[in-house]
Design an enzyme around this catalytic site. Structure first.
Site, PDB file in Angstrom:
ATOM      1  N   GLY B   9     -22.199   1.590 -34.833  1.00 30.36           N
ATOM      2  CA  GLY B   9     -22.596   1.168 -36.616  1.00 30.36           C
ATOM      3  C   GLY B   9     -23.658   2.301 -36.921  1.00 30.36           C
ATOM      4  O   GLY B   9     -24.878   3.161 -35.540  1.00 30.36           O
ATOM      5  N   GLY B  11     -25.509   2.810 -39.816  1.00 34.14           N
ATOM      6  CA  GLY B  11     -26.723   2.112 -40.637  1.00 34.14           C
ATOM      7  C   GLY B  11     -27.706   2.847 -40.146  1.00 34.14           C
ATOM      8  O   GLY B  11     -27.812   3.608 -39.151  1.00 34.14           O
ATOM      9  N   VAL B  78     -15.147  -2.760 -33.222  1.00 32.23           N
ATOM     10  CA  VAL B  78     -15.478  -2.867 -32.342  1.00 32.23           C
ATOM     11  C   VAL B  78     -14.957  -3.997 -31.886  1.00 32.23           C
ATOM     12  O   VAL B  78     -14.964  -5.557 -33.004  1.00 32.23           O
ATOM     13  CB  VAL B  78     -16.867  -2.878 -31.800  1.00 32.23           C
ATOM     14  CG1 VAL B  78     -17.599  -3.582 -30.462  1.00 32.23           C
ATOM     15  CG2 VAL B  78     -18.033  -1.310 -31.852  1.00 32.23           C
ATOM     16  N   GLU B 168     -31.809  -5.582 -60.037  1.00 31.05           N
ATOM     17  CA  GLU B 168     -31.109  -4.452 -59.833  1.00 31.05           C
ATOM     18  C   GLU B 168     -30.110  -4.444 -60.836  1.00 31.05           C
ATOM     19  O   GLU B 168     -29.511  -3.836 -61.815  1.00 31.05           O
ATOM     20  CB  GLU B 168     -31.301  -3.710 -58.284  1.00 31.05           C
ATOM     21  CG  GLU B 168     -32.405  -2.544 -57.811  1.00 31.05           C
ATOM     22  CD  GLU B 168     -32.757  -2.484 -56.823  1.00 31.05           C
ATOM     23  OE1 GLU B 168     -32.822  -2.122 -56.070  1.00 31.05           O
ATOM     24  OE2 GLU B 168     -30.913  -2.766 -56.154  1.00 31.05           O
ATOM     25  N   ASP B 297     -30.018  -5.270 -38.867  1.00 29.56           N
ATOM     26  CA  ASP B 297     -30.174  -6.566 -39.943  1.00 29.56           C
ATOM     27  C   ASP B 297     -29.481  -7.790 -38.664  1.00 29.56           C
ATOM     28  O   ASP B 297     -29.588  -8.644 -39.207  1.00 29.56           O
ATOM     29  CB  ASP B 297     -28.553  -6.476 -41.056  1.00 29.56           C
ATOM     30  CG  ASP B 297     -29.691  -6.082 -42.346  1.00 29.56           C
ATOM     31  OD1 ASP B 297     -31.022  -5.978 -42.112  1.00 29.56           O
ATOM     32  OD2 ASP B 297     -29.351  -5.778 -43.190  1.00 29.56           O
TER      33      ASP B 297
END
Lengths: 405, 405
Positions: B9, B11, B78, B168, B297
């Site tokens: 990952g 991120g 993965v 937003e 997360d």
């Protein structure tokens, strides 16, 4: 009541037709299946990860924001043309009536009857095509890194067709491999990538004079591109292509830059040639239908190439005729040809003055910026180019969308 | 031999773990299914046609161009984790062995078991999501123009969930309708569009202090957004949503900004909570597997919200532990919260100092530019914002991709 003019297609031809009607007493409706005008000559730079789609696309609505007589811009597919009732049908349901119809729906690539090749070798006509090609090219390097045993095939790129688009793609692929991928791979060396440009004619850029073709080939070879002229593609599959001399090139990525097929809408209004282009009168109207005009790549006019300047000229010609009410023969003014090959590499033929290299590239750059619509697009394209020129990197090196397998 | 660290990952969490290992004697492999790091906090601006995907995406390879101990960056999924053999499987075939594994695959949105709602109400996690939402929103106005009888439904937008993303989106939708679409439509008035923000809690931005929620709601209402707190979505279909009080909103576009579901990879390594997040030890390792860490997360750590700063802190914490070989408890430092609502509108809570409006918006802007990776991205985002701020237009107003029906 003013004349109702319906223009189908917001490319170079349709846009210029509408603009030429700016001061005419008409009511214009523009119909396009996309909400934006696409600056097609730079689309290959989106495919080659140097520009963003929105850098070369501009909402059609915004273009005509200030033109009072453009009464409607409609997003939809023209599914039928009723010549007798003088109406087009949008999305199979909404009829739009016209007094004068201007068809400018352009052309796409043709696989010469081998439609199954499209899966293997995507062409470059839409934003989606460009993003799919970008994803394929970038993914090929990633696949090579993931599985170095397969690297030779993954890092071989075949471009079919050595017209301006094919030449641009081949040059850019070479630059990507050598510069943009740089020292970022650990198991493979992207600079070892092979780029093969296949052309059926005896030289690259066949419509150009032989000296410029030779210059272009030299510049391509300096970049490491292998040029195979006098070669036709006999067959292709997911693993590569077979050429007409029986030789085989193992390649994971094949890009199609050959063949033209006009939009199918042409067949609804008149006789078409083999490429599907409508056979028109001297004034670009359809025989027997003086109120229907065909402009741009959809029109078959002998001696007029399928390039942006020709489309613009046809659009303007028809716009002016509608405004004045007078019929005149369309005459194409050849202002010259420009094809870019890579960084500081290009060929130019401007009213018989022929040159290659840096100054041709500069001319190409200035002209393309000039014709781009809108300050914003000009600014972002120039800024993107400046960054790319200084760093050798590509700003849009991201794999998005779901690439075709 | 140096320790093999595999990070899954790229991120905020994975990136920061790798960066914190910069000077460590390790060999790092980074695996991601995308070739780029995505700056998620600005993804809604891609959906709202203000930014390009590549403005907020950066190739992972390029980020680690200069970090010697990053030995490989692999593009792939993965598909399996073999905890006993200490290996992960990429794309179902290639095994990558590790001494230490860092899982940072994040989360996506959850439809609370109503997976069929996804077709109607797309969420916002990937670049493709953003482009699909952009296409839907822009297309809704086009449909209204094409068929004014349907305009009320086409120009009603429902946003489900009033966390930062929902707020937003709702604010930006209102601004698009009023400003960006401007005087360009002939048959309908985009400024008549209705934007409804639905939230199950009793106020917008539920994790914030009530005074900021009130400020945010006031600012939203100034923009014309209808806020429906204490409301759950009972049902939805292609024509609109039904709320828990039985009321019905006819709307062609519903956007989902509620619910979190962690990446399914979590279940392969340990116990997970209801949202699919892995229950970890104080040091973010998996119980019984001291060589496996979960960050961002994907990790369930009580009192730690699923926001970018938390993911960065977890990544850095694990990176430093691996580098030093010492285990330490992870402690989240809450540096504050910022949510933007629109032009010169935002709310901020920075170490207890709470404010809204222009200065909160300025703080939001500066912090987001600061955390963006790369000079190029910073430049293009700032330039895009400047243009948008001055002209009220949106630079990426193009409908691309094949939008879901």
């Amino acid at each position: 009541m003013s004349i109702r003019v319906v223009i189908v297609g917001g490319g170079f031809a349709g846009l210029n037709a509408a603009k030429s009607l700016r001061r005419a007493d008409v009511e214009i409706t523009i119909v396009d299946r996309r909400n934006f005008h696409l600056f097609q000559p730079l689309l290959y730079q989106v495919a080659m990860a140097a520009l963003n789609p929105s850098d070369i696309a501009y909402p059609i609505r915004s273009i005509f924001r200030g033109q009072e007589n453009v009464k409607a811009v409609l997003l939809g597919d023209v599914t039928d043309v009723d010549l007798d009732r003088k109406a087009i049908v949008v999305d199979g349901k909404d009829s739009v009536h016209y007094d004068v119809l201007v068809l400018a729906t352009g052309a796409t690539h043709s696989y010469f009857g081998k439609d199954e090749w499209e899966e293997v070798a995507p062409g470059l006509k839409t934003v989606e095509d460009a993003l799919a090609i970008r994803a394929r090219v970038l993914r090929a390097f990633e696949q090579a890194e993931l599985n170095p045993a397969d690297a030779a095939k993954q890092m071989t790129f075949v471009v079919v067709g050595a017209g301006p688009t094919g030449v641009e793609l081949a040059g850019a692929l070479s630059e990507i491999a050598v510069h943009a991928m740089g020292k970022e791979f650990d198991r493979v060396d992207p600079a070892q990538a092979r780029v093969v440009l296949v052309e059926g004619a005896d030289r690259v850029l066949p419509p150009y004079v032989p000296s410029l073709s030779a210059s272009a080939q030299r510049q391509l070879e300096e970049l490491g591109v292998e040029v195979k002229a006098d070669s036709l593609v006999e067959d292709m599959d997911a693993d590569g292509v077979t050429l007409s001399d029986g030789s085989r090139i193992e390649a994971a990525t094949v890009l199609w830059a050959a063949g033209v097929a006009a939009s199918p809408i042409g067949r609804m209004v008149g006789q078409v040639d083999r490429a599907g282009r409508v056979l028109v009168n001297d004034d670009l109207s359809v025989p027997g239908r003086p109120e229907v005009f065909v402009v741009g790549d959809l029109a078959a006019v002998s001696g007029v190439p399928g390039v942006a300047p020709a489309a613009m000229q046809m659009g303007r010609h028809v716009g002016k005729m509608i405004a004045s009410g007078e019929r005149r023969e369309f005459r194409y003014k050849d202002k010259g040809s420009l094809a870019t090959i890579g960084r500081a590499r290009a060929v130019a033929d401007i009213r018989g003055i022929r040159f290659g290299g840096f100054f041709a590239w500069l001319a190409w750059l200035v002209i393309h910026i000039f014709y781009l619509i809108g300050f914003r697009n000009r600014f972002f394209v120039l800024a993107g180019w400046a960054w790319h020129y200084l760093t050798f990197r590509r700003g849009a090196r991201i794999i998005t969308g779901v690439p075709r397998k």
